[in-house]
Design a protein around this motif. Structure first.
Motif, PDB file in Angstrom:
ATOM      1  N   PHE A 121      67.057  44.476  30.319  1.00 41.01           N
ATOM      2  CA  PHE A 121      68.406  44.979  30.003  1.00 41.01           C
ATOM      3  C   PHE A 121      69.059  44.254  28.838  1.00 41.01           C
ATOM      4  O   PHE A 121      70.251  44.416  28.595  1.00 41.01           O
ATOM      5  N   LEU A 122      68.285  43.440  28.119  1.00 42.50           N
ATOM      6  CA  LEU A 122      68.896  42.678  27.022  1.00 42.50           C
ATOM      7  C   LEU A 122      69.381  43.620  25.919  1.00 42.50           C
ATOM      8  O   LEU A 122      68.867  44.727  25.752  1.00 42.50           O
ATOM      9  N   GLN A 129      70.139  43.772  21.689  1.00 40.56           N
ATOM     10  CA  GLN A 129      69.807  43.075  20.452  1.00 40.56           C
ATOM     11  C   GLN A 129      71.057  42.402  19.887  1.00 40.56           C
ATOM     12  O   GLN A 129      72.161  42.907  20.041  1.00 40.56           O
ATOM     13  N   LYS A 175      66.480  51.539  35.083  1.00 38.87           N
ATOM     14  CA  LYS A 175      66.543  51.272  33.639  1.00 38.87           C
ATOM     15  C   LYS A 175      67.112  52.476  32.882  1.00 38.87           C
ATOM     16  O   LYS A 175      68.049  52.361  32.100  1.00 38.87           O
ATOM     17  N   ASN A 225      70.892  52.690  30.944  1.00 31.16           N
ATOM     18  CA  ASN A 225      71.039  52.940  29.503  1.00 31.16           C
ATOM     19  C   ASN A 225      71.773  54.248  29.241  1.00 31.16           C
ATOM     20  O   ASN A 225      72.649  54.333  28.382  1.00 31.16           O
ATOM     21  N   CYS A 241      66.930  52.319  21.479  1.00 37.39           N
ATOM     22  CA  CYS A 241      66.849  52.698  22.889  1.00 37.39           C
ATOM     23  C   CYS A 241      67.754  53.843  23.348  1.00 37.39           C
ATOM     24  O   CYS A 241      67.260  54.786  23.942  1.00 37.39           O
TER      25      CYS A 241
END
Ligand code: NAI
Ligand code: UGA
Length: 445
Positions: free
Chosen positions: A150-151, A153, A202, A206, A258
């Motif tokens: 789940f990081l 950037q 996930k 997102n 993503c």
């Protein structure tokens, strides 16, 4: 523990460095020899705050290699963190995941757990488990766990060391026990579930964030029509703890590697099962239109872009990264070039990546001042601190016509008014709009 990580990209490299920081012995494998050679010299192939320092600090426990056989053979855990790009139809290209799985099946010589950190469609873990069990070379027990990441950037190191949760999709108590040994040193909350649910967590996370952004952008567009102010609206909404203030920043839409691909992938998965995710389709549509919103606004001021001097500030999909994948700036620059504008760009870290796409068709500037000098108009696509802190009076002083289109609402309206610029942002009142009509009429190209 001995951990191998397949993939030294944004996720794999950060994961490997953070696992080493927590005391594990880590072999980070990549098929890209140039990346590996850079890393072996202690240099990071990507720009991510704090990452290079962490890699150097942990060099005794962290090694980089292209020799996957040596890395996987005796590993306790192998983490797959390779790319899962999108196909034209929105489905996920799992080529790299399967390649990594084949390499694992061919080489593993002792029982181990394979944790899939790449974002993969629901059901992929089950398929991998069946396939690895059938094709493994040695008679060892290999368990597959879904372990989504789940990081974000730009804050990836911090996001990994202090993650909101560790999600484990496991099909046996043994796999859970091994994965807890990996993550216990981080002292973070766990969500332990089955593999398919973990894979869904996930995508659902997102896509929810993407929905939130498209929703606020939709409301921002309506604010412009009814003369309300999105900044005030978002503040007022965000104070409700059920809504929360994050991901309510209106702008020219989400980009990156993503959200665009994961929204499409979830829709594709649903339609394959005969279900239509209408909310997500709408979010994708809103985002597509939002990307070119400033171009449309600019047309109302200056007609077309032919022969215009256009400045573009900010190229990456967000601040804090050199990543330009799906960056809204790219779609806008393409339109400007196609319509014959001369485009000067500035970004603190993204210009090398942009050169690979637009080569000599753009003028790359070392400073913001250089990019806006004598420009007819200026676009802002990324809210870098350097742009936020830039003296607004400089636009008026340096540009031919101080027409600023801000896709990230970097400045407050009062300051823009005082600086005497014509300022258009997203979901807010125009500043200097009355004078703007003159621009088209006194066209001096
Ligand atoms: N970038 C991000 O912020 C996040 C990405 N993800 C997911 O994580 C996955 C990886 O994403 P990124 O790190 O951004 O990708 P990336 O493209 O930066 O890195 C992937 C790396 O894998 C390497 N690779 C390909 N095949 C390989 C193989 N067989 N063995 C070893 N290395 C191999 C590539 O050379 C590349 O260096 C994707 O599924 C993505 O959706 C999840 C959360 C955050
Ligand atoms: O799966 C992934 O790759 C990651 O995707 C996003 O992380 P990231 O793409 O790095 O960056 P974000 O901060 O989420 O921003 C994505 C895009 O949304 C835009 N955004 C974000 C927030 C906002 O309020 N408004 C907005 O337009 C940003 O400008 C950017 O273009 C998620 O935030 C991570 O949790 C996830 O792990």
């Amino acid at each position: 523990m001995d951990i191998a990580v397949a993939g030294a990209g944004y996720v794999g490299l950060v994961t490997a460095a953070c696992l080493a920081e927590k005391g594990h012995r880590v072999a980070c494998v990549d098929v890209d020899i140039e990346k590996v050679m850079l890393l072996q010299r202690g240099m990071s192939p990507i720009y991510e705050p704090g990452l290079e320092e962490l890699v150097r600090k942990n060099r005794e426990r962290l090694r980089f290699t292209t020799d996957y056989a040596a890395a996987y053979r005796r590993a306790d855990v192998i983490i797959i963190a390779v790319g899962t790009p999108e196909e034209r139809d929105g489905s996920v290209n799992l080529r790299y995941v399967w390649e990594a799985a084949k390499q694992i099946a061919r080489t593993v010589e002792k029982d181990c757990v394979v944790a899939v950190k790449s974002t993969v469609p629901v059901g992929t873990g089950d398929e991998l488990a069946r396939w690895i069990a059938e094709y493994r070379k040695h008679p060892v027990h290999i368990e597959v766990v879904a372990n989504p990441e789940f990081l974000s950037q730009g804050t990836a190191v911090n996001d990994t060391l202090y993650a909101s949760r560790i999600v484990l999709g496991v099909e046996s108590p043994h796999a859970e026990k091994v994965m807890r040994e990996v993550y216990d040193p981080f002292a973070l909350p766990y969500v332990v579930t089955d593999r398919k649910s973990a894979e869904m967590i996930k995508y659902a996370s997102n896509v929810f964030l993407a929905l939130k952004i498209s929703y606020i952008n939709d409301i921002a567009n309506l604010c412009e029509i009814v003369d309300a102010d999105i900044e005030a609206v978002a503040e007022g909404m965000g104070m409700d703890p059920r809504i929360g203030p994050r991901f309510l920043r209106a702008g020219i839409g989400y980009g990156g590697s993503c959200f665009p691909k994961d929204t499409k992938a979830l829709c594709h998965l649903a339609s394959r099962c005969g279900y239509e995710l209408k909310t997500v389709r709408a979010a994708i549509d809103v985002n597509e239109k939002q990307k070119l919103k400033l171009i449309e606004k600019a047309r109302t001021y200056i007609g077309d872009f032919h022969g215009r001097e256009a400045a573009v500030l900010g190229l990456t999909f967000k601040p804090g990264t050199d990543d330009i994948r799906e960056a809204p700036a790219l779609a806008n620059i393409a339109v400007l070039l196609e319509e014959g504008a001369n485009v000067k760009v500035w970004d603190p870290v993204g210009m090398d990546n942009v050169k690979r796409i637009f080569a000599e068709n753009l003028t790359y500037c070392a400073t913001i001042e250089e990019a806006i000098a004598n420009a007819d108009l200026c676009f802002i696509f990324t809210e870098w601190p350097e742009i936020r802190q830039f003296d607004l009076c400089q636009y008026a002083a340096l540009m031919k016509t101080p027409l600023v289109f801000d896709g990230r609402n970097c400045y407050d309206l009062e300051s823009a008014r005082k600086a005497g610029i014509l300022y258009e942002s997203i979901g807010r009142k125009q500043v200097g709009a009355a004078e703007s009509a003159v621009l088209v009429e006194t066209d001096e190209r």
